[in-house]
Design a protein around this motif. Sequence first.
Motif, PDB file in Angstrom:
ATOM      1  N   THR A 185       2.890 -17.784  12.967  1.00  0.00           N
ATOM      2  CA  THR A 185       2.533 -18.157  12.093  1.00  0.00           C
ATOM      3  C   THR A 185       2.694 -17.335  11.010  1.00  0.00           C
ATOM      4  OG1 THR A 185      -0.406 -17.202  11.540  1.00  0.00           O
ATOM      5  CG2 THR A 185       0.600 -15.891  12.779  1.00  0.00           C
ATOM      6  N   VAL A 186       2.106 -17.170   9.968  1.00  0.00           N
ATOM      7  CA  VAL A 186       2.370 -16.393   8.349  1.00  0.00           C
ATOM      8  C   VAL A 186       0.329 -17.720   7.744  1.00  0.00           C
ATOM      9  CG1 VAL A 186       3.507 -18.958   7.425  1.00  0.00           C
ATOM     10  CG2 VAL A 186       3.829 -16.407   6.103  1.00  0.00           C
ATOM     11  N   ARG A 187       0.412 -16.134   6.792  1.00  0.00           N
ATOM     12  CA  ARG A 187      -0.830 -16.379   5.475  1.00  0.00           C
ATOM     13  C   ARG A 187      -0.612 -16.265   4.175  1.00  0.00           C
ATOM     14  NH1 ARG A 187      -5.922 -14.436   8.571  1.00  0.00           N
ATOM     15  NH2 ARG A 187      -7.098 -16.405   8.318  1.00  0.00           N
ATOM     16  N   LEU A 188      -0.522 -16.555   2.962  1.00  0.00           N
ATOM     17  CA  LEU A 188      -0.615 -16.817   1.934  1.00  0.00           C
ATOM     18  C   LEU A 188      -2.186 -15.650   0.814  1.00  0.00           C
ATOM     19  CD1 LEU A 188       1.883 -18.994   2.002  1.00  0.00           C
ATOM     20  CD2 LEU A 188       3.084 -17.517   0.257  1.00  0.00           C
ATOM     21  N   TRP A 189      -1.738 -14.906   0.416  1.00  0.00           N
ATOM     22  CA  TRP A 189      -3.520 -14.838   0.337  1.00  0.00           C
ATOM     23  C   TRP A 189      -3.399 -14.043  -1.157  1.00  0.00           C
ATOM     24  CZ3 TRP A 189      -6.421 -12.687   4.176  1.00  0.00           C
ATOM     25  CH2 TRP A 189      -5.656 -12.764   5.133  1.00  0.00           C
ATOM     26  N   ASP A 190      -4.384 -14.487  -2.304  1.00  0.00           N
ATOM     27  CA  ASP A 190      -4.286 -14.325  -3.886  1.00  0.00           C
ATOM     28  C   ASP A 190      -4.302 -13.457  -4.085  1.00  0.00           C
ATOM     29  OD1 ASP A 190      -4.867 -17.279  -4.387  1.00  0.00           O
ATOM     30  OD2 ASP A 190      -6.612 -17.046  -3.082  1.00  0.00           O
ATOM     31  N   VAL A 191      -3.525 -12.428  -5.254  1.00  0.00           N
ATOM     32  CA  VAL A 191      -3.631 -11.320  -5.747  1.00  0.00           C
ATOM     33  C   VAL A 191      -3.384 -11.510  -7.485  1.00  0.00           C
ATOM     34  CG1 VAL A 191      -2.393 -10.189  -3.267  1.00  0.00           C
ATOM     35  CG2 VAL A 191      -1.033 -11.047  -5.450  1.00  0.00           C
ATOM     36  N   THR A 192      -3.525  -9.962  -7.780  1.00  0.00           N
ATOM     37  CA  THR A 192      -3.683 -10.414  -9.288  1.00  0.00           C
ATOM     38  C   THR A 192      -2.329  -9.379  -9.311  1.00  0.00           C
ATOM     39  OG1 THR A 192      -5.132 -10.934  -9.936  1.00  0.00           O
ATOM     40  CG2 THR A 192      -4.443  -9.299 -11.118  1.00  0.00           C
ATOM     41  N   LEU A 193      -1.349  -9.088 -10.279  1.00  0.00           N
ATOM     42  CA  LEU A 193      -0.411  -8.943 -10.451  1.00  0.00           C
ATOM     43  C   LEU A 193      -0.756  -7.749 -11.227  1.00  0.00           C
ATOM     44  CD1 LEU A 193       2.649 -10.728 -11.005  1.00  0.00           C
ATOM     45  CD2 LEU A 193       2.194 -10.225  -9.317  1.00  0.00           C
ATOM     46  N   GLY A 194      -1.452  -6.012 -10.954  1.00  0.00           N
ATOM     47  CA  GLY A 194      -1.848  -5.404 -11.543  1.00  0.00           C
ATOM     48  C   GLY A 194      -3.134  -5.653 -13.258  1.00  0.00           C
ATOM     49  N   GLU A 195      -2.649  -5.240 -14.017  1.00  0.00           N
ATOM     50  CA  GLU A 195      -3.265  -5.866 -15.109  1.00  0.00           C
ATOM     51  C   GLU A 195      -2.803  -7.323 -15.949  1.00  0.00           C
ATOM     52  OE1 GLU A 195      -6.073  -4.137 -16.159  1.00  0.00           O
ATOM     53  OE2 GLU A 195      -4.900  -2.860 -14.007  1.00  0.00           O
ATOM     54  N   GLY A 216      -1.179 -11.523 -14.699  1.00  0.00           N
ATOM     55  CA  GLY A 216      -2.010 -12.520 -14.306  1.00  0.00           C
ATOM     56  C   GLY A 216      -1.330 -12.524 -12.342  1.00  0.00           C
ATOM     57  N   PRO A 217      -1.727 -13.578 -11.254  1.00  0.00           N
ATOM     58  CA  PRO A 217      -2.274 -14.450 -10.085  1.00  0.00           C
ATOM     59  C   PRO A 217      -0.780 -14.053  -9.209  1.00  0.00           C
ATOM     60  CG  PRO A 217      -2.573 -16.130 -11.471  1.00  0.00           C
ATOM     61  CD  PRO A 217      -2.723 -15.095 -12.427  1.00  0.00           C
ATOM     62  N   ALA A 218      -0.954 -14.224  -8.592  1.00  0.00           N
ATOM     63  CA  ALA A 218       0.163 -14.216  -7.150  1.00  0.00           C
ATOM     64  C   ALA A 218       0.016 -14.429  -5.967  1.00  0.00           C
ATOM     65  CB  ALA A 218       1.426 -13.545  -7.451  1.00  0.00           C
ATOM     66  N   LEU A 219       1.389 -14.768  -5.189  1.00  0.00           N
ATOM     67  CA  LEU A 219       0.811 -14.858  -3.663  1.00  0.00           C
ATOM     68  C   LEU A 219       1.318 -13.805  -3.088  1.00  0.00           C
ATOM     69  CD1 LEU A 219       1.231 -18.634  -3.069  1.00  0.00           C
ATOM     70  CD2 LEU A 219      -1.333 -17.003  -3.576  1.00  0.00           C
ATOM     71  N   LEU A 220       0.491 -13.131  -1.809  1.00  0.00           N
ATOM     72  CA  LEU A 220       1.718 -12.373  -1.300  1.00  0.00           C
ATOM     73  C   LEU A 220       1.357 -12.910  -0.121  1.00  0.00           C
ATOM     74  CD1 LEU A 220       1.890  -8.791  -0.773  1.00  0.00           C
ATOM     75  CD2 LEU A 220      -0.644  -8.534   0.303  1.00  0.00           C
ATOM     76  N   LEU A 221       2.403 -12.593   0.903  1.00  0.00           N
ATOM     77  CA  LEU A 221       2.352 -12.867   2.027  1.00  0.00           C
ATOM     78  C   LEU A 221       3.033 -12.317   2.801  1.00  0.00           C
ATOM     79  CD1 LEU A 221       4.828 -16.288   2.506  1.00  0.00           C
ATOM     80  CD2 LEU A 221       5.573 -14.285   4.079  1.00  0.00           C
ATOM     81  N   GLY A 222       1.784 -13.233   4.036  1.00  0.00           N
ATOM     82  CA  GLY A 222       2.280 -12.335   5.817  1.00  0.00           C
ATOM     83  C   GLY A 222       0.774 -11.693   6.056  1.00  0.00           C
ATOM     84  N   PRO A 223       0.891 -11.488   7.102  1.00  0.00           N
ATOM     85  CA  PRO A 223       1.830 -11.273   8.080  1.00  0.00           C
ATOM     86  C   PRO A 223       2.239 -12.521   8.704  1.00  0.00           C
ATOM     87  CG  PRO A 223       0.185 -10.763   9.311  1.00  0.00           C
ATOM     88  CD  PRO A 223      -0.594 -11.162   8.436  1.00  0.00           C
ATOM     89  N   LEU A 224       4.566 -12.531   8.553  1.00  0.00           N
ATOM     90  CA  LEU A 224       4.793 -13.668   9.511  1.00  0.00           C
ATOM     91  C   LEU A 224       5.225 -12.885  10.549  1.00  0.00           C
ATOM     92  CD1 LEU A 224       7.120 -16.285   8.842  1.00  0.00           C
ATOM     93  CD2 LEU A 224       8.697 -14.942   8.537  1.00  0.00           C
ATOM     94  N   ILE A 255       5.227 -15.634  -5.739  1.00  0.00           N
ATOM     95  CA  ILE A 255       5.275 -15.003  -4.169  1.00  0.00           C
ATOM     96  C   ILE A 255       5.431 -13.791  -4.236  1.00  0.00           C
ATOM     97  CG2 ILE A 255       5.270 -15.279  -1.825  1.00  0.00           C
ATOM     98  CD1 ILE A 255       5.596 -18.116  -2.091  1.00  0.00           C
ATOM     99  N   LEU A 256       4.738 -12.534  -3.054  1.00  0.00           N
ATOM    100  CA  LEU A 256       5.709 -10.841  -2.891  1.00  0.00           C
ATOM    101  C   LEU A 256       5.645 -11.337  -1.784  1.00  0.00           C
ATOM    102  CD1 LEU A 256       3.863 -11.114  -6.301  1.00  0.00           C
ATOM    103  CD2 LEU A 256       5.073  -8.654  -6.088  1.00  0.00           C
ATOM    104  N   THR A 293      -0.650  -2.232 -10.376  1.00  0.00           N
ATOM    105  CA  THR A 293      -0.372  -1.931  -8.644  1.00  0.00           C
ATOM    106  C   THR A 293      -1.740  -3.393  -8.433  1.00  0.00           C
ATOM    107  OG1 THR A 293      -0.921   0.035  -8.429  1.00  0.00           O
ATOM    108  CG2 THR A 293      -2.172  -1.056  -6.050  1.00  0.00           C
ATOM    109  N   LEU A 294      -0.722  -3.895  -7.583  1.00  0.00           N
ATOM    110  CA  LEU A 294      -1.658  -5.242  -7.316  1.00  0.00           C
ATOM    111  C   LEU A 294      -2.414  -5.469  -6.796  1.00  0.00           C
ATOM    112  CD1 LEU A 294       1.690  -6.122  -6.717  1.00  0.00           C
ATOM    113  CD2 LEU A 294       1.682  -7.465  -4.555  1.00  0.00           C
ATOM    114  N   LYS A 295      -3.747  -6.276  -6.492  1.00  0.00           N
ATOM    115  CA  LYS A 295      -5.076  -5.838  -6.349  1.00  0.00           C
ATOM    116  C   LYS A 295      -5.482  -7.465  -5.591  1.00  0.00           C
ATOM    117  CE  LYS A 295      -6.122  -3.832 -10.197  1.00  0.00           C
ATOM    118  NZ  LYS A 295      -6.828  -3.493 -11.889  1.00  0.00           N
ATOM    119  N   ALA A 296      -6.251  -7.179  -4.886  1.00  0.00           N
ATOM    120  CA  ALA A 296      -6.983  -8.260  -3.615  1.00  0.00           C
ATOM    121  C   ALA A 296      -7.508  -9.846  -5.189  1.00  0.00           C
ATOM    122  CB  ALA A 296      -7.862  -8.018  -2.666  1.00  0.00           C
ATOM    123  N   SER A 297      -7.150 -11.067  -4.393  1.00  0.00           N
ATOM    124  CA  SER A 297      -8.451 -11.894  -6.131  1.00  0.00           C
ATOM    125  C   SER A 297      -8.710 -12.661  -5.119  1.00  0.00           C
ATOM    126  CB  SER A 297      -7.999 -12.297  -6.986  1.00  0.00           C
ATOM    127  OG  SER A 297      -6.480 -12.470  -6.432  1.00  0.00           O
TER     128      SER A 297
END
Length: 173
Positions: A58-68, A70-78, A109-110, A158-162
Amino acid sequence: MSVVAETSADVAAREALLDNAMGPKRKTKSSEKLRRGRRPSEGLAFVARDASGGLAGTVRLWDVTLGEGGPALLLGPLAVDPSLKSAGIGSALMRHAIAEAARLGHAAILLVGDEPYYGRFGFSAARTGALAMPGPYERHRLLALELVEGALDGAQGTLKASGRKLKAQTLAA
């Protein structure tokens, strides 16, 4: 083995696989703080199935905000069924997830992981020095991959959930 989109029918098997592969402390990690109460990014949750249709990874990617920023993805868990390690399942999941994230127009992706493993997919700590995870983590394990050149320019904080929130009844289940 095939990599396909995760379905609601995969939830119990996915959770059992994660418990088996990662142990009981998996829910205490800093990455989990960004996932808790959220849905994976739209179209970016995958499972690997063995020839009999069983869940092999399994692997999933999640929406996050890079501190203050723009957007990025956080990968995990793999995770891969421990009895199937070294069969290329993790690599297949990673390649599929990265390709789909790029196809869907995501810029970066982070993840928190081991650079010797994730470096082969282009991840490194070179662009994460000004970024942080919420809670404890090992700084050298915060890795990033730019899908769009320059996507992490100036990224700090700090990364934030978005991502999309789970519905209340889903949280209780």
